[in-house]
Design an enzyme around this catalytic site. Structure first.
Site: not given
Ligand code: 5GP
Length: 187
Positions: A48, A108, A157, A164, A170
């Site tokens: 989302k 991330d 974060f 969210d 959001r």
């Molecule tokens: P990755 O697989 O690259 O580690 O993670 C990507 C997903 O992790 C993003 O689409 C999101 O859902 C979540 N995520 C990573 N860092 C953050 C953050 O700082 N805030 C939020 N709300 N979600 C995050």
């Protein structure tokens, strides 16, 4: 700060203001319009988190693009992803031979997108490029080429503008660092 006063109290600080977002999203849309001139890209919104960014971005793009929505869930805790991804809602149309732009809220570790990119490539897309609102390059665990990124941010974060924590925040128009008291008081 005229709106959302109650939820703003849960933030440690504002990281990116709505004005900065608007300016950058416009710039990104212009860049994509130029880069994809003569083509009809399929824009995939990753639900989302990307829904706010996506809707602002596509409205600023001057191309005969089409929109698709994909919902994925990453196993893991609420603040860290594990890289094991489950597709909860798949694309409605075939993407073979198409130029695909995957629109994500934040990269991330890179695990989610590197998995997803692989899935889309096996479906014979002509090209797959990534557009992200936010990037935390310091946290990357797998190599991932991110062609279009609006903001590089530090390892914190963040919530707002579609992102969210526990499904909340959001609707904040700005992007802020969530106060750790919010996720440490749980349990
Ligand atoms: P990755 O697989 O690259 O580690 O993670 C990507 C997903 O992790 C993003 O689409 C999101 O859902 C979540 N995520 C990573 N860092 C953050 C953050 O700082 N805030 C939020 N709300 N979600 C995050």
């Amino acid at each position: 700060m005229d709106t959302n006063a109650r939820i703003y109290g849960d933030l440690e600080r504002i990281l990116v203001t709505r004005e900065e977002i608007q300016e950058k999203v416009r710039e990104m849309a212009q860049r994509l319009t130029k880069d994809y001139e003569g083509r009809e890209p399929v824009m995939i919104c990753i639900l989302k988190g990307a829904f706010v960014f996506f809707s602002d971005l596509v409205r600023e793009m001057d191309l005969p693009l089409t929109t698709e929505f994909m919902a994925i869930s990453s196993y893991g805790s609420s603040t860290k992803s594990s890289g094991v991804v489950r597709i909860l809602k798949d694309l409605d149309r075939d993407i073979s031979g198409r130029d695909v732009l995957v629109v994500e809220d934040i990269v991330d570790s890179g695990l989610t997108l590197s998995y997803l990119k692989g899935v889309l490539e096996t479906r014979k897309a002509r090209s797959v490029a990534i557009v992200t609102l936010l990037d935390k390059p310091a946290r990357r665990r797998v190599p991932l080429e991110v062609q279009y990124s609006c903001f590089n941010i530090p390892d914190a974060f963040v919530v707002g503008y579609g992102l969210d924590y526990d499904e909340k925040y959001r609707n904040l128009p700005d992007i802020g660092v969530l106060h750790p008291k919010i996720y440490t008081k749980e349990g």
